[in-house]
Design an enzyme around this catalytic site. Structure first.
Site, short mmCIF file in Angstrom:
data_model
loop_
_atom_site.label_atom_id
_atom_site.label_comp_id
_atom_site.label_asym_id
_atom_site.label_seq_id
_atom_site.Cartn_x
_atom_site.Cartn_y
_atom_site.Cartn_z
NE ARG A 51 15.87 12.18 7.41
CZ ARG A 51 16.95 12.17 8.20
NH1 ARG A 51 17.23 11.11 8.93
NH2 ARG A 51 17.74 13.23 8.25
CE1 TYR A 103 -0.12 -1.16 -7.64
CE2 TYR A 103 2.16 -0.62 -7.16
CZ TYR A 103 0.88 -0.22 -7.50
OH TYR A 103 0.62 1.10 -7.73
CG ASP A 175 1.15 -5.64 -1.28
OD1 ASP A 175 0.15 -5.28 -0.62
OD2 ASP A 175 1.57 -5.00 -2.27
CE LYS A 200 -3.70 1.70 -4.09
NZ LYS A 200 -2.79 0.61 -4.41
#
Ligand SMILES: *Cc1c(COP(=O)(O)O)cnc(C)c1O
Length: 390
Positions: A51, A103, A175, A200
């Site tokens: 992690r 978004y 973003d 994306k």
């Protein structure tokens, strides 16, 4: 890699991880391990528990940091995990200014989750610097941008917002999913945290969900690292590898798709069945000049408006190349219908105020042959009665 001053195009292929130091393999090893043996009792090695970090994830994190011109990068299990973790820098009583065409997932996080923790928000039109200035409060800690925004490609003046934020002691988040560092480098313009849905363009093949963040400031990097490790929404090693592989062709994919996007935008603009086209590469797009001043290309996403839902339905049923789906930024062209997909949760009135009418379609252009794409739209649009003829 940055000490050589290679162009980004070259950096994408030739980074410190292009060969494996142990074997010479010309690919980053996918290191499956949850824990790492410590060979010394006194001193621990670079990795302890997955992690907190893995060699494969480090390769991706250092790569995105370099591409964005930052000192530190972070890989998350999704774009929303990256964005949500960045919001964990806020505390109860803080306020965040958010672009009104943010978004949908970020909208949900801000309105339905942060509010439960006493973090307030105001949505503003970020194409209007005065409106942003007017809405800054004494407790505003973050200004959250997305430019060009979704789906009408509204442009925010990044430098103006950064200036405003610095005057008011706020951090800026941006973003950068639509542009990627190949076209826009927000950290160089003074933005504090750049965020990505690497699902994306960065990965580019519709085959992995992932998120990235990058920062320039080292202290902020330490804070974000602590939150990444605390919250734990990290990216697994297989997915890190997929993003790293996709990144190698980012520039060629985006260049080709952007060229085709401009051509299709011009094609749609002159088509009698099309009412309006939104694309920052068109000189009559509101914000085209600002966009040009802060980025090196208009990207591969455009939106266009037909007269009605019926016309949209006809087009979607008659095109054969683009997939009809949510998401964007892939090798295949993706056609989506904001009214019932990304903005389904928004009341019709709110939607239409933002230009998201029942006739609006968003197209993420892929790397198909441009003539083929235009021919496909040509035959599908033929079925629709031109606006002028009615
Ligand atoms: C898809 C997307 C996100 C969310 O990313 P996920 O990887 O789906 O969690 C955030 N911002 C923008 C602009 C996006 O397109």
């Amino acid at each position: 890699m940055s000490n050589h001053n290679w162009t980004l195009e070259t950096q994408l292929v030739h980074n410190p991880f292009k060969t494996d130091g142990a074997t010479g393999a010309v690919s980053v090893p996918i290191q499956h391990a949850s824990t790492f043996h410590q060979s010394s009792f006194e001193e621990f090695g670079a990795f302890d528990y997955s992690r907190s970090g893995t060699p494969t994830r480090t390769a991706l994190e250092e790569t995105i940091a370099a591409l964005e011109g930052g000192t530190r990068g972070f890989a998350f299990s999704s774009g929303m995990a990256a964005i949500s973790t960045a919001f964990l820098l806020l505390s109860q009583g803080d306020h965040v200014l958010v672009t009104e065409d943010v978004y949908g997932g970020t909208f949900r996080m801000v309105t339905e989750v942060l509010t439960r923790f006493g973090i307030e928000h105001t949505f503003v039109d970020m194409t209007d610097v005065n409106e942003i200035a007017r809405n800054i409060q004494p407790n505003t800690k973050v200004i959250y941008m997305e430019t060009p925004s979704n789906p009408t490609l509204g442009v925010t003046d990044i430098k103006e917002v950064v200036k405003l934020a610095k005057e008011n002691g706020c951090l800026t988040y941006l973003d950068n999913t639509f542009m990627t560092p190949a076209l826009q480098r927000p950290l160089d313009l003074g933005v504090d945290i750049v965020l990505h849905s690497a699902t994306k363009f960065l990965s580019g093949h519709s085959d992995v969900l992932s998120g990235l963040a990058a920062v320039k400031d080292e202290a902020l990097g330490r804070e974000l690292y602590k939150l990444q490790n605390a919250f734990g929404a990290v990216l697994g090693v297989q997915d890190c590898w997929l993003v790293l592989r996709g990144l190698k062709t980012l520039q060629v994919r985006l260049e080709k798709a952007s060229q085709t996007a401009l051509r299709l935008a011009e094609y749609f603009q002159q088509h009698p069945a099309v009412i309006r086209v939104y694309y920052p590469g068109l000189s009559d797009h509101a914000g085209a000049a600002i966009h040009k001043s802060q980025s090196s290309g208009a990207g591969a996403v455009l939106s266009f408006e037909l007269e009605s839902k019926e016309a949209v339905k006809k087009l979607v049923e008659n095109v054969s190349l683009p997939v009809f789906a949510v998401s964007l930024g892939a090798v295949e062209s993706i056609l989506s219908y904001p009214a019932t997909m990304s903005h389904a949760a928004m009341p019709k009135e709110e939607r239409e105020k933002r230009g998201i009418t029942d006739g609006l379609l968003r197209l993420s252009v892929g790397v198909e042959n441009a003539d083929d794409l235009e021919r496909d739209f040509e035959q599908a649009l033929k079925e629709i009665v031109p606006v002028a003829a009615r």
